[in-house]
Write a protein that holds these residues in place. Structure first.
Motif, PDB file in Angstrom:
ATOM      1  N   MET A 185     -38.726 -26.197  39.388  1.00  0.00           N
ATOM      2  CA  MET A 185     -38.933 -25.863  40.794  1.00  0.00           C
ATOM      3  C   MET A 185     -39.221 -27.142  41.582  1.00  0.00           C
ATOM      4  SD  MET A 185     -41.747 -23.267  42.494  1.00  0.00           S
ATOM      5  CE  MET A 185     -43.123 -24.320  42.043  1.00  0.00           C
ATOM      6  N   LYS A 186     -38.536 -27.325  42.708  1.00  0.00           N
ATOM      7  CA  LYS A 186     -38.720 -28.536  43.498  1.00  0.00           C
ATOM      8  C   LYS A 186     -40.089 -28.526  44.177  1.00  0.00           C
ATOM      9  CE  LYS A 186     -37.184 -27.297  48.118  1.00  0.00           C
ATOM     10  NZ  LYS A 186     -36.474 -27.744  49.318  1.00  0.00           N
ATOM     11  N   GLN A 187     -40.610 -29.717  44.401  1.00  0.00           N
ATOM     12  CA  GLN A 187     -41.866 -29.869  45.132  1.00  0.00           C
ATOM     13  C   GLN A 187     -41.677 -30.895  46.235  1.00  0.00           C
ATOM     14  OE1 GLN A 187     -45.790 -30.044  43.249  1.00  0.00           O
ATOM     15  NE2 GLN A 187     -44.808 -29.831  41.257  1.00  0.00           N
ATOM     16  N   ASN A 188     -42.394 -30.686  47.328  1.00  0.00           N
ATOM     17  CA  ASN A 188     -42.437 -31.649  48.418  1.00  0.00           C
ATOM     18  C   ASN A 188     -43.837 -32.234  48.494  1.00  0.00           C
ATOM     19  OD1 ASN A 188     -39.762 -30.948  49.126  1.00  0.00           O
ATOM     20  ND2 ASN A 188     -40.492 -29.268  50.412  1.00  0.00           N
ATOM     21  N   PHE A 189     -43.945 -33.412  49.084  1.00  0.00           N
ATOM     22  CA  PHE A 189     -45.258 -34.048  49.185  1.00  0.00           C
ATOM     23  C   PHE A 189     -45.293 -34.923  50.426  1.00  0.00           C
ATOM     24  CE2 PHE A 189     -49.011 -36.425  48.018  1.00  0.00           C
ATOM     25  CZ  PHE A 189     -49.708 -35.550  47.192  1.00  0.00           C
ATOM     26  N   HIS A 190     -46.424 -34.865  51.131  1.00  0.00           N
ATOM     27  CA  HIS A 190     -46.590 -35.579  52.398  1.00  0.00           C
ATOM     28  C   HIS A 190     -47.785 -36.521  52.273  1.00  0.00           C
ATOM     29  CE1 HIS A 190     -47.151 -35.175  57.086  1.00  0.00           C
ATOM     30  NE2 HIS A 190     -47.100 -36.424  56.682  1.00  0.00           N
ATOM     31  N   ILE A 191     -47.527 -37.820  52.454  1.00  0.00           N
ATOM     32  CA  ILE A 191     -48.572 -38.846  52.424  1.00  0.00           C
ATOM     33  C   ILE A 191     -48.742 -39.400  53.832  1.00  0.00           C
ATOM     34  CG2 ILE A 191     -49.292 -41.082  51.495  1.00  0.00           C
ATOM     35  CD1 ILE A 191     -47.396 -40.527  49.113  1.00  0.00           C
ATOM     36  N   GLY A 192     -49.959 -39.382  54.347  1.00  0.00           N
ATOM     37  CA  GLY A 192     -50.261 -39.974  55.649  1.00  0.00           C
ATOM     38  C   GLY A 192     -51.132 -41.210  55.464  1.00  0.00           C
ATOM     39  N   ILE A 193     -50.784 -42.305  56.113  1.00  0.00           N
ATOM     40  CA  ILE A 193     -51.553 -43.552  55.998  1.00  0.00           C
ATOM     41  C   ILE A 193     -52.267 -43.805  57.317  1.00  0.00           C
ATOM     42  CG2 ILE A 193     -51.465 -46.022  55.518  1.00  0.00           C
ATOM     43  CD1 ILE A 193     -48.831 -45.552  54.051  1.00  0.00           C
ATOM     44  N   MET A 194     -53.591 -43.870  57.276  1.00  0.00           N
ATOM     45  CA  MET A 194     -54.351 -44.122  58.497  1.00  0.00           C
ATOM     46  C   MET A 194     -55.247 -45.337  58.310  1.00  0.00           C
ATOM     47  SD  MET A 194     -57.284 -41.134  58.646  1.00  0.00           S
ATOM     48  CE  MET A 194     -58.764 -41.240  57.634  1.00  0.00           C
ATOM     49  N   GLY A 195     -55.599 -45.953  59.428  1.00  0.00           N
ATOM     50  CA  GLY A 195     -56.451 -47.131  59.381  1.00  0.00           C
ATOM     51  C   GLY A 195     -56.403 -47.855  60.715  1.00  0.00           C
ATOM     52  N   ASN A 196     -57.320 -48.748  60.896  1.00  0.00           N
ATOM     53  CA  ASN A 196     -57.471 -49.478  62.158  1.00  0.00           C
ATOM     54  C   ASN A 196     -56.261 -50.369  62.423  1.00  0.00           C
ATOM     55  OD1 ASN A 196     -58.672 -50.588  64.485  1.00  0.00           O
ATOM     56  ND2 ASN A 196     -60.669 -50.700  63.513  1.00  0.00           N
ATOM     57  N   LEU A 197     -56.179 -50.894  63.616  1.00  0.00           N
ATOM     58  CA  LEU A 197     -55.154 -51.864  63.952  1.00  0.00           C
ATOM     59  C   LEU A 197     -55.278 -53.071  63.025  1.00  0.00           C
ATOM     60  CD1 LEU A 197     -55.675 -51.813  67.825  1.00  0.00           C
ATOM     61  CD2 LEU A 197     -54.056 -50.455  66.503  1.00  0.00           C
ATOM     62  N   PHE A 198     -54.146 -53.591  62.566  1.00  0.00           N
ATOM     63  CA  PHE A 198     -54.080 -54.774  61.710  1.00  0.00           C
ATOM     64  C   PHE A 198     -54.627 -54.529  60.293  1.00  0.00           C
ATOM     65  CE2 PHE A 198     -55.290 -56.121  66.096  1.00  0.00           C
ATOM     66  CZ  PHE A 198     -54.022 -56.497  66.524  1.00  0.00           C
ATOM     67  N   GLY A 217     -36.504 -32.227  46.133  1.00  0.00           N
ATOM     68  CA  GLY A 217     -37.728 -32.260  46.908  1.00  0.00           C
ATOM     69  C   GLY A 217     -37.715 -33.467  47.842  1.00  0.00           C
ATOM     70  N   VAL A 218     -38.751 -33.580  48.660  1.00  0.00           N
ATOM     71  CA  VAL A 218     -38.844 -34.707  49.581  1.00  0.00           C
ATOM     72  C   VAL A 218     -40.284 -35.220  49.600  1.00  0.00           C
ATOM     73  CG1 VAL A 218     -39.315 -33.253  51.608  1.00  0.00           C
ATOM     74  CG2 VAL A 218     -38.344 -35.533  51.930  1.00  0.00           C
ATOM     75  N   ILE A 219     -40.416 -36.524  49.681  1.00  0.00           N
ATOM     76  CA  ILE A 219     -41.716 -37.171  49.853  1.00  0.00           C
ATOM     77  C   ILE A 219     -41.720 -37.811  51.240  1.00  0.00           C
ATOM     78  CG2 ILE A 219     -43.311 -38.943  49.050  1.00  0.00           C
ATOM     79  CD1 ILE A 219     -42.070 -38.681  46.277  1.00  0.00           C
ATOM     80  N   ILE A 220     -42.673 -37.414  52.057  1.00  0.00           N
ATOM     81  CA  ILE A 220     -42.837 -37.972  53.397  1.00  0.00           C
ATOM     82  C   ILE A 220     -43.939 -39.027  53.355  1.00  0.00           C
ATOM     83  CG2 ILE A 220     -43.429 -37.499  55.799  1.00  0.00           C
ATOM     84  CD1 ILE A 220     -40.803 -36.220  54.950  1.00  0.00           C
ATOM     85  N   ILE A 221     -43.659 -40.202  53.871  1.00  0.00           N
ATOM     86  CA  ILE A 221     -44.695 -41.227  54.042  1.00  0.00           C
ATOM     87  C   ILE A 221     -44.792 -41.507  55.533  1.00  0.00           C
ATOM     88  CG2 ILE A 221     -45.462 -43.555  53.497  1.00  0.00           C
ATOM     89  CD1 ILE A 221     -43.872 -43.425  50.947  1.00  0.00           C
ATOM     90  N   GLU A 222     -45.973 -41.267  56.091  1.00  0.00           N
ATOM     91  CA  GLU A 222     -46.148 -41.321  57.543  1.00  0.00           C
ATOM     92  C   GLU A 222     -47.192 -42.366  57.925  1.00  0.00           C
ATOM     93  OE1 GLU A 222     -46.898 -38.122  61.172  1.00  0.00           O
ATOM     94  OE2 GLU A 222     -47.550 -37.642  59.139  1.00  0.00           O
ATOM     95  N   ASP A 223     -46.779 -43.283  58.777  1.00  0.00           N
ATOM     96  CA  ASP A 223     -47.689 -44.286  59.346  1.00  0.00           C
ATOM     97  C   ASP A 223     -48.389 -43.635  60.538  1.00  0.00           C
ATOM     98  OD1 ASP A 223     -48.909 -46.390  60.636  1.00  0.00           O
ATOM     99  OD2 ASP A 223     -47.171 -47.706  60.641  1.00  0.00           O
ATOM    100  N   ARG A 224     -49.649 -43.321  60.379  1.00  0.00           N
ATOM    101  CA  ARG A 224     -50.490 -42.586  61.329  1.00  0.00           C
ATOM    102  C   ARG A 224     -50.137 -41.099  61.333  1.00  0.00           C
ATOM    103  NH1 ARG A 224     -53.805 -45.803  63.601  1.00  0.00           N
ATOM    104  NH2 ARG A 224     -53.267 -47.812  64.525  1.00  0.00           N
ATOM    105  N   PRO A 225     -50.895 -40.277  60.588  1.00  0.00           N
ATOM    106  CA  PRO A 225     -50.676 -38.826  60.635  1.00  0.00           C
ATOM    107  C   PRO A 225     -51.009 -38.262  62.014  1.00  0.00           C
ATOM    108  CG  PRO A 225     -52.610 -39.369  59.320  1.00  0.00           C
ATOM    109  CD  PRO A 225     -51.935 -40.656  59.641  1.00  0.00           C
TER     110      PRO A 225
END
Length: 256
Positions: free
Chosen positions: A1-14, A99-107
């Protein structure tokens, strides 16, 4: 069975968010993450500030007079992020054998919970504008069926380190870095610390507004080492993220 996954990367400027996201979206880290989900497709999303776009025009006004243009600029960012979330939702819900893996700069919640929150707390955004913004934000969460990431990665960096990076970039001709102050970086840092300190409480506040994965988690990665100057640290960060994704994927398969 396929799986999807979402990664959000957060953090201050620079703090290194974009550097980390770009590294994860390329081999060998791309293939490494994809293998955890049976060869899933990996898609990376960053804030879209194209030259001549609505966001670009609002930012130009914002840099000219920050306080006067806070509200329209943040509404423009909300609109941009909403369009991006539609793309992510399509990828996460479409019929596909992979499946798909999402990598997001700023959720999605990053802007309202941190940058807008700092503007409200500092009094830069008037109470009426703050109330209107929150109304629009909550309506967007519900109407657009916004789904929070499965795993949020917080790149934690002390403000003093961020200020050194900002000053270096400003000296190199980065006009954006020239507009940022040390006090602004400290204010943003305090907002990130507040939501990361009790992530479970942050998630509970969104359960009636958005789609919150039942096993949603957060990991904090020390980011005092500049990933631009020390690419080897990207390997350490990527390994930590991979291991957490692996654990969550294994647990989901076990519980399915």
């Amino acid at each position: 069975m396929k799986q999807n996954f979402h990664i959000g990367i957060m953090g201050n400027l620079f703090s290194g968010k974009t550097t980390l996201m770009q590294a994860l979206s390329r081999d060998p880290y791309r293939s490494d993450l994809a293998s955890l989900l049976g060869g899933a497709e990996l898609r990376a999303f960053s804030e879209r500030v194209d030259k001549g776009s609505l966001i670009d025009e609002c930012l130009a006004l914002f840099y000219h007079d920050r306080v006067a243009n806070i509200f329209p600029t943040e509404v423009a960012f909300l609109h941009m992020r909403t369009l991006q979330q539609r793309e992510i939702r399509h990828l996460m819900t479409r019929e596909s054998s992979r499946g798909v893996i999402i990598i997001e700069d700023r959720p999605f919640i990053d802007g309202p919970e941190v940058f807008v929150a700092r503007m409200i707390d500092s009094g830069e955004m008037p109470p009426a504008h703050a109330k209107l913004y929150r109304t629009l934000y909550h309506q967007t969460l519900r109407v657009e069926h916004i789904r929070l990431p499965d795993l949020t990665v917080y790149l934690r960096t002390e403000p003093e380190d961020l200020e050194r990076r900002r000053a270096r970039r400003a000296a190199e001709g980065d006009s954006y870095a020239e507009t940022i102050t040390a006090d602004y970086l400290r204010g943003i840092h305090h907002c990130y610390e507040a939501i990361a300190a009790d992530w479970s409480l942050t998630l509970r506040r969104y359960q009636e507004l958005a789609i919150v994965p039942p096993d949603a988690d957060l990991i904090t990665l020390p980011a005092e080492i500049d990933m631009l100057e020390h690419p080897d640290y990207v390997h350490v960060a990527a390994g930590t993220i991979r291991e957490q994704v692996r654990r969550m994927v294994v647990a989901r398969r076990r519980d399915a």
